[in-house]
Design an enzyme around this catalytic site. Structure first.
Site, short mmCIF file in Angstrom:
data_model
loop_
_atom_site.label_atom_id
_atom_site.label_comp_id
_atom_site.label_asym_id
_atom_site.label_seq_id
_atom_site.Cartn_x
_atom_site.Cartn_y
_atom_site.Cartn_z
CG ASP A 187 -51.82 56.83 -25.00
OD1 ASP A 187 -51.58 57.70 -26.08
OD2 ASP A 187 -52.45 56.24 -25.54
CG HIS A 188 -47.77 63.31 -25.55
ND1 HIS A 188 -49.15 64.14 -24.79
CD2 HIS A 188 -46.53 63.94 -25.25
CE1 HIS A 188 -48.17 65.29 -24.37
NE2 HIS A 188 -46.58 64.70 -24.90
NE ARG A 189 -52.51 56.70 -28.58
CZ ARG A 189 -53.49 55.86 -28.89
NH1 ARG A 189 -53.70 55.27 -30.22
NH2 ARG A 189 -52.96 54.65 -27.76
#
Length: 251
Positions: free
Chosen positions: A223-225
């Site tokens: 998850d790039h967040r």
């Protein structure tokens, strides 16, 4: 685990109807999806649509991993599988990289104190992810015991709520089906899932010579967040070192 392509195919906009032909195709009766399958489909579609996935691949020498399993089998622990060893090593790598053992919650990154490893298990009615709690603190014998119990519970549809709750990271292994590599969809609210392919003999260069070596390919979905590429790559470097020299990590 469910492949991204499967979800995309399931949620894509239907194509325009083809022109009528003199021999129309007869439609078959639809398959009635179970409640579990519908829940899985909904969760995977939402994850793919809402979570900004990115993927990192790595290939590593699996000779020491296979030797470790063989050593344990010679001691009478034939129930231990490559999956059990990878659960242990992945949990140890997460201990060194806590950012991957985290979740995106209300615009904040929440680090989890426990390392609870989910194991993707496909049953007839859908996908279940039973959880091995505190996997980093368990020995491989205990991990194997819990894995067998959880898989049996999943197949018999008798997992408790505790056994499917609290996961912080997931491992999905399709190597036993001869799958070389694949990309898995993240299981929210976790930040990552490790997709494991089969161990295959390949020719590699070593000290100026070509040799056969068992190689393992893994794909990390993140998850790039929560995690950036550099942190994900560092985790894979640690995991690669643990897999290529697993006994050293247990000293």
């Amino acid at each position: 685990s469910v492949l991204a392509a499967d979800v995309l195919q399931a949620i894509q906009v239907p194509a325009a109807p083809a022109p009528a032909t003199t021999h129309p195709v007869r439609a078959t009766a639809p398959i009635q999806a179970s409640r579990m399958w519908k829940t899985m489909a909904k969760r995977m579609a939402e994850s793919w649509q809402r979570v900004p996935h990115f993927f990192l691949e790595s290939e590593m020498n699996a000779a020491a991993l296979l030797a470790w399993k063989e050593q344990l089998h010679q001691r009478g622990h034939e129930e231990i599988t490559i999956t059990d060893l990878l659960i242990k090593l992945t949990a140890l790598a997460l201990r060194q990289h806590p950012r991957l053992n985290a979740s995106w919650v209300e615009e904040d990154i929440v680090l989890h104190e426990e390392i609870n490893l989910g194991l993707a298990v496909m049953v007839e009615e859908g996908l279940l992810v039973p959880v091995i709690h505190n996997a980093d603190r368990l020995g491989v014998l205990e991990i194997a015991k819990r894995r067998k119990k959880l898989i049996a519970g999943a197949q018999a549809n008798r997992l408790s709520m505790e056994e499917v709750s609290g996961g912080t990271f997931t491992l999905s292994n399709l190597g036993m089906f001869g799958v070389s590599a694949f990309s898995a969809i993240i299981n929210p609210p976790e930040a990552g899932i490790l997709a494991v392919g089969s161990i295959e003999e390949k020719v590699v260069a070593q000290n100026g010579q070509m040799i056969l070596q068992p190689r393992l390919r893994v794909t990390l979905s993140l998850d790039h967040r929560v995690v950036d590429g550099a942190r994900g790559a560092q985790f894979l470097q640690t995991l690669k070192g643990l897999i290529e020299q697993p006994l050293r990590s247990l000293d």
